[in-house]
Structure formats: C-alpha cells, structure tokens
Design an enzyme around this catalytic site. Structure first.
Site, PDB file in Angstrom:
ATOM      1  N   TYR A 262       0.825  -1.207   0.000  1.00  0.00           N
ATOM      2  CA  TYR A 262       0.000   0.000   0.000  1.00  0.00           C
ATOM      3  C   TYR A 262       0.866   1.267   0.000  1.00  0.00           C
ATOM      4  O   TYR A 262       0.371   2.364   0.175  1.00  0.00           O
ATOM      5  CB  TYR A 262      -0.950   0.001   1.201  1.00  0.00           C
ATOM      6  CG  TYR A 262      -1.985  -1.109   1.138  1.00  0.00           C
ATOM      7  CD1 TYR A 262      -3.003  -1.063   0.189  1.00  0.00           C
ATOM      8  CD2 TYR A 262      -1.940  -2.189   2.010  1.00  0.00           C
ATOM      9  CE1 TYR A 262      -3.961  -2.069   0.109  1.00  0.00           C
ATOM     10  CE2 TYR A 262      -2.897  -3.205   1.939  1.00  0.00           C
ATOM     11  CZ  TYR A 262      -3.897  -3.134   0.985  1.00  0.00           C
ATOM     12  OH  TYR A 262      -4.837  -4.136   0.907  1.00  0.00           O
TER      13      TYR A 262
ATOM     14  N   TYR B 291     -11.611  -0.943  -0.415  1.00  0.00           N
ATOM     15  CA  TYR B 291     -11.604  -0.518   0.992  1.00  0.00           C
ATOM     16  C   TYR B 291     -10.309   0.192   1.347  1.00  0.00           C
ATOM     17  O   TYR B 291     -10.234   0.905   2.349  1.00  0.00           O
ATOM     18  CB  TYR B 291     -11.853  -1.717   1.921  1.00  0.00           C
ATOM     19  CG  TYR B 291     -10.624  -2.438   2.436  1.00  0.00           C
ATOM     20  CD1 TYR B 291      -9.914  -3.313   1.628  1.00  0.00           C
ATOM     21  CD2 TYR B 291     -10.177  -2.251   3.743  1.00  0.00           C
ATOM     22  CE1 TYR B 291      -8.803  -3.978   2.099  1.00  0.00           C
ATOM     23  CE2 TYR B 291      -9.049  -2.920   4.231  1.00  0.00           C
ATOM     24  CZ  TYR B 291      -8.367  -3.770   3.407  1.00  0.00           C
ATOM     25  OH  TYR B 291      -7.252  -4.416   3.879  1.00  0.00           O
ATOM     26  N   ARG B 292      -9.288   0.039   0.499  1.00  0.00           N
ATOM     27  CA  ARG B 292      -7.949   0.536   0.836  1.00  0.00           C
ATOM     28  C   ARG B 292      -7.122   0.438  -0.433  1.00  0.00           C
ATOM     29  O   ARG B 292      -7.384  -0.422  -1.273  1.00  0.00           O
ATOM     30  CB  ARG B 292      -7.392  -0.410   1.899  1.00  0.00           C
ATOM     31  CG  ARG B 292      -6.072  -0.108   2.518  1.00  0.00           C
ATOM     32  CD  ARG B 292      -5.790  -1.244   3.503  1.00  0.00           C
ATOM     33  NE  ARG B 292      -4.605  -1.064   4.280  1.00  0.00           N
ATOM     34  CZ  ARG B 292      -4.102  -2.008   5.087  1.00  0.00           C
ATOM     35  NH1 ARG B 292      -4.691  -3.169   5.198  1.00  0.00           N
ATOM     36  NH2 ARG B 292      -3.019  -1.784   5.784  1.00  0.00           N
TER      37      ARG B 292
END
Ligand code: ADP
Length: 544
Positions: free
Chosen positions: A106, A487-488
C-alpha cells in the site's frame, strides 16, 4: 525536485529551496537533537520485511525515487510530536507519520508527496501503556507491534487469558494497521472496529482525546467507544487530519478452546454455492470469526514458486490445465475455505457437525482438521493466526516470482455467490490480459467480503512494474462500473479510488476537503492521503 548532495540526490519538499531546507533542519535539530533526525540522501535500500525501508516505497510501482522522504524524524513523546507539527507549519513542510512503516503493498512508509518528512512514530514511542485483564483492553503507543503485544501478554502472565488479533504478518503496528483499517481473522478481526479511545495531535499542534477519555478522570476510556456529541474518530482513519499518539484496543478473552478447519472445494464454479452457503452462517454468527475463502492456486504459492511448478512459464500466467495439475499435486481444490470455531470442545465438536452438514451437498467437497493434513499444510499456520499467534508463513508466497513486489486490489463484495463470481471473473480476465496470475482471497465478515487480489511483480523489471500499475488502474475502473469500490489502496492510486466514491457530485470528497481545510490550513499533514488534498495543492496537478 532533487538536488545533488555529497552522498546522493536529495528530494526537497515542494516549494522549498536547499537553503531553506537546511535552515529548517537546523531549526528541527535545535529541539529534537541530531540523533533523531536522518537526512534521506544515502543509498536507497529496499531492505526486506524485517528491515523495513523508511526512505521510500520498497515495492515501488512508480519510479523508485518518486514516493520518497527528504528526512526521517523520530519523536519520543506527544510533546515532541506537537513541536514537530508546529515546526512543519512554520516552514510549510509536509509530514508523513508512520507507526512501523510495514504497510507493504500500500506504499510502505513512503509519503505521497515527494520530499515530505516521514515521522517514525514507532521507534521511540513503543510502550504498552496499559493492559486491563478484567475489561480485556489495552492502551498502546504507535510502535507496539503484534509480536510485541503478544510477547508482552505472555511476559506479564496473561498470555493464556487474553488473545490478540494478528493480521497475516505480525511485524506491523497494532495502531498503524487499525488506522489503515486492516483486518485479522479472529472474532476481533475488524481492527478499526475494535479500537476504543484515541489521543491525536491535530495539524495545529493541539492534542485531543476522543471517547470517554475526553472526560478527565473517566475509567471508561477503553470500555465505551464514544463520547458525548459528534463521533470524530473516523476523521483520523485512512485520513490526514491528525497524528495518533496513543490508542485503546479491545482484546479477546480466551474462549476456552478452538477448532480450526479447512474445507476444500474442488471445482472453480463451487465458488457460488460456497459463498451462498456461507452467508447465513456468517450472518447468524454460527461462524463468528473472519474466515477466508482462498483460491487454491494461492495456497499452492505458499508451497512452491511458479518456476518450481512450471519451469517453462516464461513469465506467462498459469493456464487452467497447468493449474489443475498443480492443484492435484498439492492435494488442493479450486477454492479452500479456512475457518475456526471458538469455545470448549463440547461446543465446537457439535457445531463442526452442523457446519459440515451445510456444505455436504457440494460435489466432491472435503472437510479436514489439523490431524488430517500433513505438517507443511497451510492449515497449521491459519490455526495459529486464528488463535492470535503471529506467524511468518505469509512471507512464503513472495517466492512465487523472483524479486517479488506486491500490490493489492481490494474491492468490497456482498456475501453473495453471484457477486463473488462477477468479481473473480472480471479480475482474472484482466490479470491474464496484463500477463499476471490472478491470486485472490475473500475475507468474510457478517455482511461483506474483502476480496483481496494480490498482484506480484518482479521489482527488477521496470516494464513489469508499470504493467502492474496499469492493471490496477483498469481493475479500479472496471470494478466501479460494476458498482464495486475498494476498501484501501496503494498511495499511488488513492486519487483514482477516491474519484470512484463520487455520488452526488463528489459530496463525500467535498466534505473531506472542508474538514481538511479547517483543520490543516497550511496543508502540512499527509497531503494527498486517500486522495484528499489540502487547498494549496488542489488544481496544481498533484493527482495521479
Ligand atoms: P504497519 O507498519 O502497521 O503496516 P504503518 O505504520 O505503515 O502500519 O501505518 C499504516 C498507515 O497508517 C500509514 O500509511 C500512515 O499514513 C498511517 N499511520 C500510521 N501510524 C499513524 C499515526 N500514529 N498517526 C496517523 N497516521 C498513522
């Protein structure tokens, strides 16, 4: 903008000259000392999971030196954090706090805006401030890792009484993971949902406590998640509105036993029936944790590399006939469900019979417990995770391709067979089109599933990296057209994902910007995090 130094190029914060940067650093040293500041002009080492790079994204999807810090500063107290925030306002230098910085896939510890100053919150602020056996709660500083908390509970004699909830790997920060809304796999798997009370330094340097800790002398700070009036915790999660310096969490009392199990579905199309069978069991809490329904090939990746299984692959995705051969070899099915029942044997044994009876109608389905599988089976590692014991097995699938970097595509799905099939069909077709294997897992809660698609690329091949990013961008758009949102996401893709949550002329983003501008008028706190840009950056071409 980069400038040469004696050691390497240094990427300066936007709009700051080298001279100004040097003066700002002298100012920072005047109250932080020299030993807690590192200028990022040394060699860029990607490190590994155990030696995490704080200087840049070690799984970079763009150029290696795009998401890069100008310096790393390590505060030792909330007062230090306040002083650093005031310093950032004075010099208009953006900050990027991380707790441990292992947010791999991420963006890791890397800042969204090149040249930001990364705040290594966890290095010195790593205390477990409280553990309360009776309420099964704890209060943590940013640097407390899952492993650290696990070991601490054992050390103080509570290891058998209180369980923690670990994500796939235990080296991350409990706080960092919760703030980014990561998940784990016990009944406490919703990490953000199980936090209780926060202390936050706002972008103007003020400290605020949320929840019952806003009332001086309250002893309910970790028992009740709310305060009187507006609930503001949410504006600090996946957000850029403050730096969290302590946070309360709920732990799980030992349920007195656990029965981990594995259900193997042989055929690809069993996905639909498996998910539809699971839905009422999840809703009714017959299955009360966050189980996973995993692609069999993804399991295979924990047992061997692509080259082990198929030496002739030449970088191509594995076709279905070879997949079938690999699944057969590893005694796996197209999909494998990992779950656990909690409680003493007298409860779990009959419940297991009920669970089996629900799935029995699916052709060729197989039910296995730990005693039924070989020692190397992934079930043993899932069993540890289901019991709150950190493991490192998830590092194994990084061998699937050489020099593996990872990127995650993470849409939310209803717990519905039709939706699961639609998402898998779309993702698999796009992965193959872009030359990658589709490697997906569904993490299942009562009313939704996190569909996590891992894209593994060879970091040594810039073309492959760029292709992975393109794939992710196509997946985000395709999913949005079908009505699915993530969601991310990786920091490189926050703008695009945020852009899909655009109902009513981007009302949500406009609200986020209003909050951002009110709290952070100088735009010094994580500009661009989750696609939210402060006023001074908007319309300047920062979006990716
Ligand atoms: P982990 O190492 O647990 O994976 P990180 O420390 O990388 O987690 O944090 C995950 C994300 O959450 C980071 O990108 C960062 O922006 C945010 N974050 C982490 N710690 C804090 C904090 N103390 N205050 C504000 N945001 C934080």
């Amino acid at each position: 903008r980069s400038v040469e130094t004696a050691r390497r190029k240094l990427t300066l914060p936007p709009g700051i000259s080298l001279h100004q940067f040097e003066r700002a650093m002298d100012d920072l040293r005047s109250f932080m000392g020299t030993e807690h500041i590192e200028i990022n002009d040394g060699p860029l080492n990607d490190g590994d999971y155990y030696h995490t790079a704080l200087s840049h994204d070690s799984y970079s999807v763009m150029e290696r030196d795009y998401f890069i810090a100008s310096a790393v500063v390590s505060p030792g107290s909330t007062a230090d954090v306040q002083a650093i925030v005031r310093w950032a306002n004075k010099w208009k230098i953006p900050l990027w706090p991380v707790s441990i910085g292992r947010n791999l896939g991420y963006g890791g510890a890397a800042p969204r805006v090149p040249g930001s100053v990364v705040m290594n919150m966890g290095l010195r602020m790593n205390q477990i401030l409280n553990v309360d056996e009776h309420t099964a709660t704890c209060v943590l500083q940013p640097g407390v890792t899952y492993v650290g908390l696990y070991e601490h509970l054992k050390k103080i004699g509570l290891g058998d009484k209180l369980l923690i909830d670990v994500p796939d790997l235990g080296g991350g920060s409990v706080m960092g993971n919760a703030l980014d809304r990561g998940v784990g796999y016990t009944p406490m798997g919703d990490h953000w949902g199980n936090h209780c009370g926060m202390e936050v330094v706002l972008p103007n340097g003020e400290v605020v406590r949320t929840g019952m800790d806003a009332l001086p002398g309250s002893n309910c700070g970790q028992s009740y998640q709310h305060n009187f009036g507006p609930s503001v915790d949410g504006i600090f999660s996946q957000a850029s509105n403050g730096i969290v310096t302590r946070m309360g969490f709920w732990l799980m009392p030992n349920p007195g036993g656990m029965l981990p199990f594995m259900i193997t579905f042989k055929h690809r199309d069993d996905l639909i029936d498996a998910v539809d069978t699971l839905r009422p069991m999840m809703l009714s809490r017959l299955l009360g944790n966050i189980p996973s329904l995993r692609l069999g090939m993804w399991d295979a990746a924990t047992y061997g590399s692509k080259s082990d299984y198929w030496p002739e692959h030449g970088g191509r995705p594995v076709p279905e006939d070879i997949e079938d051969r690999i699944l057969e070899q590893e005694d796996l099915g197209a999909w494998v469900f990992y779950g656990a029942l909690y409680g003493p044997d007298s409860i779990t044994a009959p419940t297991w019979e009920v669970v089996k009876s629900k799935f029995a109608h699916i052709k060729d389905v197989r039910f296995q417990l730990r005693e039924d599988v070989p020692e190397r089976s992934y079930l043993h590692d899932r069993a540890a995770v289901f019991a709150g014991v950190p493991t490192w097995r998830e590092l194994d699938w990084h061998r699937w391709v050489p020099n593996a970097g990872e990127l995650f595509f993470a849409p939310i799905s209803p717990v519905s067979g039709v939706d699961a099939k639609k998402q898998v069909g779309m993702c698999k077709a796009r992965c193959i089109e872009y030359g990658f294997d589709y490697l997906g897992t569904f993490y299942i809660a009562a009313r939704e599933m996190h569909h996590i698609v891992t894209i593994l690329f060879d970091r040594a091949k810039p073309e492959e990296r760029r292709r992975a990013e393109k794939l992710l961008r196509v997946l985000i758009d395709d999913a949005a057209k079908l009505g699915y949102g993530e969601y991310r996401t990786h920091i490189a893709l926050g703008d695009q994902v945020a852009g899909t949550y655009n109902w009513n002329n981007n009302a949500l983003m406009r609200l986020n910007e209003t909050i951002k501008d009110a709290l952070d008028p100088n735009g010094i706190m994580q500009p661009g995090r989750s696609g939210v840009w402060p006023k001074s950056y908007r319309g300047q071409g920062w979006e990716l």
